[in-house]
Design a protein around this motif. Sequence first.
Motif, PDB file in Angstrom:
ATOM      1  N   GLY A 136       0.805  -1.207   0.000  1.00 35.16           N
ATOM      2  CA  GLY A 136       0.000   0.000   0.000  1.00 35.16           C
ATOM      3  C   GLY A 136       0.837   1.255   0.000  1.00 35.16           C
ATOM      4  N   HIS A 137       0.162   2.366  -0.167  1.00 34.50           N
ATOM      5  CA  HIS A 137       0.806   3.679  -0.191  1.00 34.50           C
ATOM      6  C   HIS A 137       0.975   4.229   1.223  1.00 34.50           C
ATOM      7  N   VAL A 138       2.083   4.890   1.434  1.00 37.68           N
ATOM      8  CA  VAL A 138       2.349   5.570   2.701  1.00 37.68           C
ATOM      9  C   VAL A 138       1.596   6.898   2.665  1.00 37.68           C
ATOM     10  N   ARG A 139       0.679   7.068   3.587  1.00 34.41           N
ATOM     11  CA  ARG A 139      -0.115   8.293   3.649  1.00 34.41           C
ATOM     12  C   ARG A 139       0.702   9.449   4.229  1.00 34.41           C
ATOM     13  N   VAL A 140       0.177  10.651   4.056  1.00 30.25           N
ATOM     14  CA  VAL A 140       0.842  11.852   4.578  1.00 30.25           C
ATOM     15  C   VAL A 140       1.215  11.647   6.044  1.00 30.25           C
ATOM     16  N   SER A 141       2.471  11.926   6.354  1.00 30.16           N
ATOM     17  CA  SER A 141       3.024  11.905   7.717  1.00 30.16           C
ATOM     18  C   SER A 141       3.122  10.518   8.346  1.00 30.16           C
ATOM     19  N   GLU A 142       2.803   9.457   7.628  1.00 26.09           N
ATOM     20  CA  GLU A 142       2.986   8.111   8.171  1.00 26.09           C
ATOM     21  C   GLU A 142       4.422   7.658   7.944  1.00 26.09           C
ATOM     22  N   SER A 143       4.886   6.764   8.787  1.00 31.05           N
ATOM     23  CA  SER A 143       6.187   6.120   8.574  1.00 31.05           C
ATOM     24  C   SER A 143       5.962   4.871   7.721  1.00 31.05           C
ATOM     25  N   TYR A 144       7.053   4.391   7.136  1.00 31.59           N
ATOM     26  CA  TYR A 144       6.961   3.150   6.374  1.00 31.59           C
ATOM     27  C   TYR A 144       6.424   2.016   7.262  1.00 31.59           C
ATOM     28  N   LYS A 145       7.006   1.872   8.442  1.00 30.85           N
ATOM     29  CA  LYS A 145       6.636   0.742   9.299  1.00 30.85           C
ATOM     30  C   LYS A 145       5.183   0.839   9.750  1.00 30.85           C
ATOM     31  N   TYR A 146       4.740   2.027  10.132  1.00 29.56           N
ATOM     32  CA  TYR A 146       3.346   2.194  10.546  1.00 29.56           C
ATOM     33  C   TYR A 146       2.412   1.779   9.406  1.00 29.56           C
ATOM     34  N   THR A 147       2.735   2.236   8.185  1.00 24.72           N
ATOM     35  CA  THR A 147       1.911   1.889   7.034  1.00 24.72           C
ATOM     36  C   THR A 147       1.892   0.386   6.805  1.00 24.72           C
ATOM     37  N   ALA A 148       3.046  -0.252   6.917  1.00 19.77           N
ATOM     38  CA  ALA A 148       3.114  -1.703   6.720  1.00 19.77           C
ATOM     39  C   ALA A 148       2.210  -2.416   7.730  1.00 19.77           C
ATOM     40  N   GLN A 149       2.252  -1.991   8.984  1.00 20.30           N
ATOM     41  CA  GLN A 149       1.415  -2.619  10.019  1.00 20.30           C
ATOM     42  C   GLN A 149      -0.069  -2.338   9.745  1.00 20.30           C
ATOM     43  N   ARG A 150      -0.398  -1.101   9.359  1.00 16.15           N
ATOM     44  CA  ARG A 150      -1.792  -0.740   9.064  1.00 16.15           C
ATOM     45  C   ARG A 150      -2.330  -1.554   7.896  1.00 16.15           C
ATOM     46  N   GLU A 151      -1.555  -1.619   6.825  1.00 14.26           N
ATOM     47  CA  GLU A 151      -1.994  -2.360   5.634  1.00 14.26           C
ATOM     48  C   GLU A 151      -2.127  -3.850   5.927  1.00 14.26           C
TER      49      GLU A 151
END
Length: 156
Positions: free
Chosen positions: A62-77
Amino acid sequence: MKKELIDLIDTDDKVIGVTDVDTAHQLKQPHRVVAVFVFNVDGDLYLQKKNLYDRYDNSVGGHVRVSESYKYTAQREMQEELGLDIPIKEVSIFLPAQARLNHRWALYEGIAPLGWEFKKTEEVEIIEKLSMANIIALMNKTPEAFTNGFINTMKE
């Protein structure tokens, strides 16, 4: 429908602005994406199969949203797509040689718990478990069976 806002980045992966996913793709603006390879305890890799592209794809992406970190995005996705909340470790952050959409990738890996079974989500209908040997053989024989994103992450 609300547009997903993402950070624009420079060649050093520094944020230089904000755009939306559709515009970034149309204009080939550099932006961040993540992928997670989720393995089972035997080393087989779970791949998305029934998805937007109807081709084998990363376990999670998935795409990294504004102000998210790579790792946070990976966990969210991973939670959104597979319903999984497991520890992950960074494998690599890279710009692939074949960056058709100007994605800068962050690749992570994790191991699904013993006995985990995928349940269909809004984003992913089917997950298939394949051995790495089978994936490589299929990639060599039928590369069009895979998304470009998966091919890029596998090459990395």
